[in-house]
Design a protein around this motif. Structure first.
Motif, PDB file in Angstrom:
ATOM      1  N   TYR A 164       0.825  -1.208   0.000  1.00 24.15           N
ATOM      2  CA  TYR A 164       0.000   0.000   0.000  1.00 24.15           C
ATOM      3  C   TYR A 164       0.861   1.261   0.000  1.00 24.15           C
ATOM      4  O   TYR A 164       0.573   2.226  -0.718  1.00 24.15           O
ATOM      5  N   SER A 197       3.840   1.579  -1.165  1.00 27.54           N
ATOM      6  CA  SER A 197       4.496   1.687  -2.468  1.00 27.54           C
ATOM      7  C   SER A 197       3.574   2.283  -3.508  1.00 27.54           C
ATOM      8  O   SER A 197       4.033   2.933  -4.462  1.00 27.54           O
ATOM      9  N   GLU A 198       2.281   2.068  -3.343  1.00 27.74           N
ATOM     10  CA  GLU A 198       1.304   2.605  -4.287  1.00 27.74           C
ATOM     11  C   GLU A 198       0.613   3.846  -3.735  1.00 27.74           C
ATOM     12  O   GLU A 198      -0.424   4.269  -4.239  1.00 27.74           O
ATOM     13  N   TRP A 229      -8.785  -4.581  -7.736  1.00 27.48           N
ATOM     14  CA  TRP A 229      -7.547  -3.996  -7.223  1.00 27.48           C
ATOM     15  C   TRP A 229      -7.229  -4.559  -5.842  1.00 27.48           C
ATOM     16  O   TRP A 229      -6.085  -4.917  -5.550  1.00 27.48           O
ATOM     17  N   ARG A 251      -3.978  -7.431  -4.632  1.00 27.23           N
ATOM     18  CA  ARG A 251      -2.989  -7.221  -3.571  1.00 27.23           C
ATOM     19  C   ARG A 251      -3.158  -8.226  -2.434  1.00 27.23           C
ATOM     20  O   ARG A 251      -2.175  -8.660  -1.833  1.00 27.23           O
ATOM     21  N   TRP A 311       4.018  -8.056  -9.279  1.00 25.48           N
ATOM     22  CA  TRP A 311       3.555  -6.785  -8.719  1.00 25.48           C
ATOM     23  C   TRP A 311       4.704  -5.778  -8.671  1.00 25.48           C
ATOM     24  O   TRP A 311       4.518  -4.596  -8.987  1.00 25.48           O
ATOM     25  N   LYS A 350       3.419  -2.731 -10.363  1.00 29.27           N
ATOM     26  CA  LYS A 350       2.793  -1.964  -9.274  1.00 29.27           C
ATOM     27  C   LYS A 350       1.411  -1.446  -9.688  1.00 29.27           C
ATOM     28  O   LYS A 350       0.543  -2.220 -10.050  1.00 29.27           O
ATOM     29  N   GLU A 351       1.211  -0.114  -9.643  1.00 26.41           N
ATOM     30  CA  GLU A 351      -0.129   0.426  -9.899  1.00 26.41           C
ATOM     31  C   GLU A 351      -0.573   0.237 -11.344  1.00 26.41           C
ATOM     32  O   GLU A 351      -1.748   0.416 -11.668  1.00 26.41           O
ATOM     33  N   THR A 406      -4.693   0.728 -11.753  1.00 30.81           N
ATOM     34  CA  THR A 406      -5.503   1.334 -10.701  1.00 30.81           C
ATOM     35  C   THR A 406      -6.535   2.291 -11.284  1.00 30.81           C
ATOM     36  O   THR A 406      -6.181   3.199 -12.028  1.00 30.81           O
ATOM     37  N   ARG A 457      -6.705   7.080  -2.768  1.00 28.09           N
ATOM     38  CA  ARG A 457      -5.252   7.017  -2.671  1.00 28.09           C
ATOM     39  C   ARG A 457      -4.757   7.411  -1.286  1.00 28.09           C
ATOM     40  O   ARG A 457      -3.712   6.964  -0.836  1.00 28.09           O
TER      41      ARG A 457
END
Length: 328
Positions: free
Chosen positions: A43, A45-46, A122, A126, A234, A238-239, A304, A310
């Motif tokens: 979380y 990281s994004e 999403w 994760r 991931w 990532k996002e 995302t 966010r």
């Protein structure tokens, strides 16, 4: 080369007064603890507030326990619980099903997503990282309990589960390679199995434990492999990870492996005897199909969603170059 492993480990770590600390409970809880650290890293990281980790962990804990328990009740032992519904609440007596836990997690993450305005896929992409770690630890808990054992084998890595009172066989002479003579008795906690001297005379009631596939280790190691694979994917995207990619891959691989590993596992309940496919395999098929659909349609979904919360705690992220150019 290994020459069989005699597994005679107590499932109890310590007894402190009325409190009994068991390996299974410790490993089960460790999955949530370790998982919360992993999810916090993901979380952050994004640029999603890590406070959401505490919230979704509560949803996950409730969904996992309730789903696993009800899955065991309705998929494997409804005849017993139908006449004793009060026993359903006694989780400490044992009886959890991984397919039920999966359904419970799917429902829990849907409720979390709906109530907190997160995109469902999403969240699932994760959370499977955490589920993979939890699955590896829970299967180690099954190993410590000497339960969910495999079929007899003469492979050198076979485990002799001395404490599994349900999978003992009548002793023979000569003893099969790796077999251990045991005696079974009962105390307040139930059946107790202890190894005896190999030279003990073999009579009509003498029992033995034979080497078996350590199916718990097979599944635990596969969950570790899944975590490494999904985490690397991931880390790369990532996002920008297409929504549903990690979840679909996780479900397809995990339950395809579960379908295959059941061929070297003992049946869990009596009604499975004689079935072409056991209950674990039957329940895995629809999950694999759902995973395939999610996986193959993931390329049509962006990463995302723009409306995903966010919760940025620092400065706003850099604006796209095109926007900055327009303002000049």
């Amino acid at each position: 080369m290994l020459a069989f492993i005699t597994w005679d480990v107590s499932p109890i770590i310590a007894e402190i007064g009325p409190l009994t600390l068991r390996w299974y409970g410790l490993l089960f809880a460790s999955g949530f603890i370790i998982g919360s650290f992993i999810l916090s890293h993901v979380y952050k990281s994004e640029r999603v507030s890590p406070h959401w980790v505490d919230v979704i962990t509560v949803y996950m804990l409730i969904g996992t326990v309730l789903g696993a328990r009800l899955g065991h009740v309705f998929f494997y032992d409804w005849e017993s619980y139908r006449n004793n519904p009060g026993e359903i609440l006694k989780i400490w007596h044992g009886g959890l099903a991984s397919h039920g836990a999966t359904l419970g997690i799917l429902l829990a993450t849907w409720l979390f997503s709906r109530n907190n305005k997160f995109d469902y896929l999403w969240v699932l992409d994760r959370i499977v990282l955490v589920v993979a770690v939890g699955g590896a630890l829970i299967r180690l808990g099954n190993l410590m309990n000497s339960e969910i054992v495999g079929l007899p084998t003469q492979q050198p890595w076979g485990f002799v589960f001395v404490r599994d009172a349900e999978k003992l066989e009548p002793a023979t002479r000569p003893l099969p390679s790796g077999a251990v003579l045991v005696e079974r008795s009962r105390d307040a906690s139930g059946d107790v199995v202890r190894p005896v001297d190999i030279n003990t005379p073999v009579g009509a009631g003498t029992l033995m434990a034979v080497p078996r596939h350590p199916s718990q280790i097979y599944e635990s190691l596969f969950c570790v492999f899944l975590f490494v694979l999904l985490y690397r994917l991931w880390s790369r995207y990532k996002e920008n990870t297409p929504r549903g990619l990690l979840f679909g891959l996780f479900v397809v691989l995990l339950f395809s492996f579960r379908f295959l590993v059941e061929f070297v596992k003992e049946d869990q309940v009596d009604f499975e005897k004689g079935m072409a496919l056991n209950m674990g395999q039957i329940l895995s098929i629809p999950l694999v199909l759902v995973g395939l659909w999610v996986l193959f349609t993931a390329r049509n979904r962006p990463g995302t969603p723009q409306d995903a919360p966010r919760d940025l705690t620092d400065a706003e992220p850099p604006k796209p170059l095109s926007v900055q150019t327009q303002k000049r």
